[in-house]
Write an enzyme that holds these catalytic residues in place. Structure first.
Site, PDB file in Angstrom:
ATOM      1  N   CYS A 119       0.860  -1.181   0.000  1.00 54.17           N
ATOM      2  CA  CYS A 119       0.000   0.000   0.000  1.00 54.17           C
ATOM      3  C   CYS A 119       0.898   1.233   0.000  1.00 54.17           C
ATOM      4  O   CYS A 119       1.433   1.632   1.027  1.00 54.17           O
ATOM      5  CB  CYS A 119      -0.908  -0.015   1.226  1.00 54.17           C
ATOM      6  N   LEU A 120       1.090   1.785  -1.178  1.00 53.11           N
ATOM      7  CA  LEU A 120       1.916   2.976  -1.355  1.00 53.11           C
ATOM      8  C   LEU A 120       1.200   3.857  -2.372  1.00 53.11           C
ATOM      9  O   LEU A 120       0.898   3.403  -3.477  1.00 53.11           O
ATOM     10  CB  LEU A 120       3.312   2.571  -1.852  1.00 53.11           C
TER      11      LEU A 120
END
Length: 182
Positions: free
Chosen positions: A110-111
């Site tokens: 999750c970026l």
């Protein structure tokens, strides 16, 4: 720019030498990846490796943080870049099972620059620096691993203990993690 030009010239020479046989053309995505890789400014805590030296669209990236909660670990990521790059971000997966709020147990990351904040003007260096930052400052407000995020929010010291146990290949909350300590 010179590398791109020389790559194109080599391609034309190869085509002339092997006239009649089909030769793959260099795509726009490959040219952009070549430029991004040439422009990388990786510090001593980051490394690239290419399982297939002839394929620059698929490679491995390693982060070895020298500070923060994840210090002493060695974290491996698999980069897969499709032909729509840079209009689509690279696909990035962690190859290990980690106790991290922004990386789930399947290795999904999750970026923001890999999702909604991706823009074609961003490069591979932006993604790699973003990954490194996740190990320096895990983000509990945008989690993939909700248990780890809750730990980080509620009990930072307990979170640190769980991270150390997980990095050593231990079990945290009934789940066993890969040993990632160097």
């Amino acid at each position: 720019m010179l590398k791109i030009w020389s790559m194109k010239q080599k391609q034309q020479q190869d085509e002339a030498a092997t006239a009649g046989s089909k030769k793959k053309k260099v795509t726009a995505a490959q040219l952009r990846v070549q430029k991004d890789l040439a422009d990388l400014s990786l510090g001593s805590t980051m490394k690239l490796s290419f399982p297939n030296p002839d394929d620059i669209m698929n490679f491995n990236f390693t982060i070895e943080p020298d500070e923060g909660i994840y210090k002493g670990g060695k974290f491996l990521f698999d980069f897969k870049i499709n032909q729509n790059f840079p209009h689509e971000p690279p696909k990035v997966k962690c190859t290990q099972t980690l106790y991290h709020p922004n990386i789930d147990i399947e290795g999904n990351v999750c970026l923001n620059v890999l999702r909604e904040d991706w823009k074609p003007v961003l490069n591979l260096n932006a993604v790699m620096v973003g990954l490194q930052f996740l190990f320096l400052e895990p983000n509990a407000s945008d989690p993939l691993n909700k248990e780890a995020a809750e730990d980080l929010k509620i009990n930072r010291e307990g979170f640190k203990r769980n991270v150390r146990a997980a990095m050593g290949g231990g079990t945290v909350k009934g789940r066993t993690y890969d040993r990632v300590l160097k």
